[in-house]
Write an enzyme that holds these catalytic residues in place. Sequence first.
Site, PDB file in Angstrom:
ATOM      1  N   HIS A 180      45.236 -19.880  52.435  1.00  0.00           N
ATOM      2  CA  HIS A 180      43.976 -19.240  52.064  1.00  0.00           C
ATOM      3  C   HIS A 180      43.447 -18.479  53.272  1.00  0.00           C
ATOM      4  CE1 HIS A 180      42.861 -21.970  48.412  1.00  0.00           C
ATOM      5  NE2 HIS A 180      44.153 -21.661  48.430  1.00  0.00           N
ATOM      6  N   GLU A 189      40.651 -18.327  54.860  1.00  0.00           N
ATOM      7  CA  GLU A 189      39.906 -19.069  55.877  1.00  0.00           C
ATOM      8  C   GLU A 189      40.839 -19.904  56.749  1.00  0.00           C
ATOM      9  OE1 GLU A 189      37.345 -18.643  52.137  1.00  0.00           O
ATOM     10  OE2 GLU A 189      39.419 -19.182  52.585  1.00  0.00           O
ATOM     11  N   CYS A 221      36.821 -22.534  49.026  1.00  0.00           N
ATOM     12  CA  CYS A 221      37.167 -23.641  48.142  1.00  0.00           C
ATOM     13  C   CYS A 221      36.941 -24.960  48.895  1.00  0.00           C
ATOM     14  CB  CYS A 221      38.606 -23.523  47.680  1.00  0.00           C
ATOM     15  SG  CYS A 221      39.830 -23.850  48.986  1.00  0.00           S
ATOM     16  N   CYS A 274      39.235 -25.324  52.064  1.00  0.00           N
ATOM     17  CA  CYS A 274      38.833 -24.495  53.202  1.00  0.00           C
ATOM     18  C   CYS A 274      37.514 -24.957  53.783  1.00  0.00           C
ATOM     19  CB  CYS A 274      38.755 -23.023  52.781  1.00  0.00           C
ATOM     20  SG  CYS A 274      40.368 -22.351  52.330  1.00  0.00           S
TER      21      CYS A 274
END
Length: 175
Positions: A56, A58, A86, A89
């Site tokens: 992801h 991040e 999410c 993260c």
Amino acid sequence: MVAADEQFMAEALVEAERALAAGEFPVGCVLVREGRILARGHRENSCGAHFNELDHAEVVTLRGLLNERPDIDCAGLTVYSTMEPCLMCYATMLLSGIRRFVWAYEDVMGGGTSLDLHQLPPLYAGMQVTVRGRVLRARSLRLFAEFFRAWSYWQDSLLATYTLEQAAKVDDELS
């Protein structure tokens, strides 16, 4: 702070555009301290041979910063993400010491920033976190709508349906 948040979110949107151009889910991220971008990145491996749900934006951005500067203290960093982080993260960044989060587009399927940390075990319960959402939301929404119209990742999900409905509302308002 508002102008600075928009400035740095615009930089996260540049990363999201790079992801989209590569056929990736259009999440971009920048990590900022004292008005300076320390790291930038975007979603990777949302499709293709190396597909995974770990890369992801991040996490990619934080990993890049920590690889470059392993001794950095993450306290005082602000994360700017084109989508609400999410749970994975959000928890990763919290445990790394980040306490300020700014996001553009809400993650109606898995967003973590609305989680009431005080209801969690002691590791999280005492954390004081600042969250600002919907910064440059319309620009981020356009990228996600474009993605869901062209790619199959999460195609039949609540997020895809919601995003396309939101984009249609914006289109109707403009016409």
